[in-house]
Design an enzyme around this catalytic site. Structure first.
Site, PDB file in Angstrom:
ATOM      1  N   LYS A 186       0.853  -1.247  -0.033  1.00 41.13           N
ATOM      2  CA  LYS A 186       0.127   0.009  -0.085  1.00 41.13           C
ATOM      3  C   LYS A 186       0.832   1.145   0.077  1.00 41.13           C
ATOM      4  O   LYS A 186       1.899   1.079  -0.502  1.00 41.13           O
ATOM      5  CB  LYS A 186      -1.061   0.126   1.168  1.00 41.13           C
TER       6      LYS A 186
ATOM      7  N   HIS B 175      -8.493  -3.116  -6.427  1.00 49.24           N
ATOM      8  CA  HIS B 175      -8.385  -3.374  -4.841  1.00 49.24           C
ATOM      9  C   HIS B 175      -9.493  -2.469  -4.187  1.00 49.24           C
ATOM     10  O   HIS B 175      -9.797  -1.255  -4.783  1.00 49.24           O
ATOM     11  CB  HIS B 175      -7.141  -2.639  -4.463  1.00 49.24           C
TER      12      HIS B 175
ATOM     13  N   GLU C 167      -9.544  -0.606  -1.759  1.00 48.53           N
ATOM     14  CA  GLU C 167      -9.142   0.746  -1.505  1.00 48.53           C
ATOM     15  C   GLU C 167      -9.198   1.868  -2.502  1.00 48.53           C
ATOM     16  O   GLU C 167      -9.473   2.945  -2.293  1.00 48.53           O
ATOM     17  CB  GLU C 167      -8.033   0.887  -0.655  1.00 48.53           C
TER      18      GLU C 167
ATOM     19  N   GLU D 157     -11.455 -10.421  -1.315  1.00 47.61           N
ATOM     20  CA  GLU D 157     -11.058  -9.607  -0.061  1.00 47.61           C
ATOM     21  C   GLU D 157     -12.321  -8.829   0.444  1.00 47.61           C
ATOM     22  O   GLU D 157     -12.581  -7.742  -0.044  1.00 47.61           O
ATOM     23  CB  GLU D 157     -10.065  -8.541  -0.456  1.00 47.61           C
TER      24      GLU D 157
ATOM     25  N   GLY E 260      -7.378  -5.098   7.053  1.00 48.58           N
ATOM     26  CA  GLY E 260      -6.658  -4.287   8.175  1.00 48.58           C
ATOM     27  C   GLY E 260      -7.574  -4.210   9.506  1.00 48.58           C
ATOM     28  O   GLY E 260      -7.151  -3.306  10.337  1.00 48.58           O
TER      29      GLY E 260
ATOM     30  N   SER F 174      -6.809  -9.469   6.504  1.00 47.14           N
ATOM     31  CA  SER F 174      -6.303  -9.908   8.002  1.00 47.14           C
ATOM     32  C   SER F 174      -5.598 -11.259   8.139  1.00 47.14           C
ATOM     33  O   SER F 174      -5.672 -12.001   9.085  1.00 47.14           O
ATOM     34  CB  SER F 174      -7.570  -9.780   8.931  1.00 47.14           C
TER      35      SER F 174
ATOM     36  N   GLY G 140      -1.858  -7.584   3.419  1.00 43.25           N
ATOM     37  CA  GLY G 140      -1.664  -6.247   3.404  1.00 43.25           C
ATOM     38  C   GLY G 140      -0.559  -5.965   4.744  1.00 43.25           C
ATOM     39  O   GLY G 140       0.673  -6.158   4.424  1.00 43.25           O
TER      40      GLY G 140
HETATM   41  C1  PEP Z   1      -5.198  -5.887   1.489  1.00 38.72           C
HETATM   42  O1  PEP Z   1      -5.381  -4.694   1.495  1.00 38.72           O
HETATM   43  O2  PEP Z   1      -5.125  -6.428   0.364  1.00 38.72           O
HETATM   44  C2  PEP Z   1      -5.064  -6.764   2.781  1.00 38.72           C
HETATM   45  C3  PEP Z   1      -5.596  -7.783   2.733  1.00 38.72           C
HETATM   46  O3  PEP Z   1      -4.722  -5.991   3.878  1.00 38.72           O
HETATM   47  P1  PEP Z   1      -4.723  -6.617   4.988  1.00 38.72           P
HETATM   48  O4  PEP Z   1      -3.844  -8.121   5.068  1.00 38.72           O
HETATM   49  O5  PEP Z   1      -4.116  -5.567   6.155  1.00 38.72           O
HETATM   50  O6  PEP Z   1      -6.096  -6.875   5.989  1.00 38.72           O
END
Ligand code: PEP
Length: 248
Positions: free
Chosen positions: A12, A93, A95, A163, A169, A208, A229
Site C-alpha cells: 500500500k 483493490h 481501497e 477480499e 486491516g 487480515s 497487506g
Molecule cells: C489488502 O489490503 O489487500 C489486505 C488484505 O490487507 P490486510 O492483510 O492488512 O487486511
C-alpha cells in the site's frame, strides 16, 4: 486441477528505500519454499529498486492506468511499471474502489492493460460489511467478477483475490465456511464466464491474514493463496505466511 499456491504482499502507501531490506529475507524464504509462488507489490517509487535488489522475487505494482500512455497527469501505466521491473499488478483493490471511486469496469480495463503489457494480474473483489449483513455478499462478488474478468482470461496471467472489505486491516476474518462458500461461488462464476480455463485461475483470500491463521485459511477448498497487506510489511510477519502456505 492442482494450482500452485501464491502468497502476495501489498505494501500500500508504505515503505521507503530502507524498507527494501525486508525483501532480502522474504526472497530467501521464497527460495526455501519452491512449491509456493511469492510476490510483493510495492509503491511505484520502489518498484525499480526492489526489482534490482531481489531479482529472484516477483515485484508488483499496486495499480496501473488503463491506457498505455497519454495525457493522464499523475498516473502510471502498465508498460511503465513493466519496464521498471514489475512482473504483476493488483487491480480493483477495495481501497481504490473506495478512495478513487473505481468500478468493476475500471478493474476490467486495468486488467486488460496489464495483460497487454505482459504483467500477471491480481484482480480484487469483495463485499462491504453492509452488503454482507444484508446477505448480499455472494451476489456482489458474482457481479464484480462478471464485470471485471476479461473474456480471454486464463490462469497463466489472471489471479482473482476475494477480499471482504470489512476484513481488510481490521483483524477480523470471515468464518472458514464463509470463505469456502464465496470461493466456490467465485469459481463457478469464472466457469460460466471462461469455461474450463476457470480451473487454472487461482483464487486468493485477502483480509487480515497472519502467520497464525494462514495455514488454516489456505487449507480451505478453492483457496489458492493469500493477498496480504499489513503482515507483508516486515519479513518477521510475512515469512510465517509463506511457510504456512508451503506447509513448512
Ligand atoms: C489488502 O489490503 O489487500 C489486505 C488484505 O490487507 P490486510 O492483510 O492488512 O487486511
Amino acid at each position: 486441477m492442482m494450482r500452485r499456491k501464491l502468497v502476495a504482499g501489498n505494501w500500500k502507501m508504505n515503505g521507503d528505500r530502507a524498507s527494501l531490506a525486508e525483501l532480502d529475507a522474504i526472497a530467501a524464504a521464497a527460495q526455501a519454499a519452491p512449491q509456493v509462488d511469492v510476490g510483493v507489490a510495492v509503491p511505484f517509487t520502489l518498484i525499480a529498486a526492489a526489482a534490482d535488489r531481489v531479482p529472484t522475487l516477483s515485484i508488483g505494482a499496486e495499480d496501473v492506468h488503463e491506457a498505455d500512455h497519454g495525457a493522464h497527469t499523475g498516473c502510471v501505466s502498465a508498460p511503465m511499471v513493466r519496464e521498471a521491473g514489475a512482473r504483476f499488478a493488483i487491480v480493483g483493490h477495495s481501497e481504490r474502489r473506495a478512495d478513487q471511486h473505481e468500478t468493476s469496469h475500471d478493474a476490467w480495463a486495468k486488467a486488460a492493460a496489464a495483460h497487454r503489457a505482459g504483467l500477471s494480474v491480481i484482480l480484487c473483489c469483495g463485499e462491504t460489511e453492509a452488503e454482507r449483513n444484508a446477505d448480499r455478499a455472494e451476489r456482489i462478488v458474482q457481479a464484480q467478477i462478471e464485470k471485471s474478468v476479461p473474456d480471454d482470461a486464463d490462469g497463466s496471467w489472471l489471479t482473482l483475490a476475494y477480499e471482504p472489505r470489512w476484513a481488510i486491516g481490521t483483524g477480523r476474518t470471515p468464518t472458514p465456511e464463509d470463505i469456502a462458500a464465496i470461493h466456490a461461488i467465485a469459481r463457478a462464476k469464472l466457469r460460466m464466464l471462461i469455461g474450463d480455463r476457470a480451473d487454472g485461475v487461482r483464487i486468493l483470500y485477502g483480509g487480515s491474514v497472519t502467520g497464525a491463521n494462514a495455514a488454516s485459511i489456505l487449507a480451505l477448498e478453492n483457496v489458492d493463496g493469500a493477498l496480504v497487506g499489513g503482515a507483508s510489511l516486515t519479513a518477521a510477519k510475512f515469512v510465517p505466511i509463506i511457510e504456512g502456505a508451503a506447509g513448512l
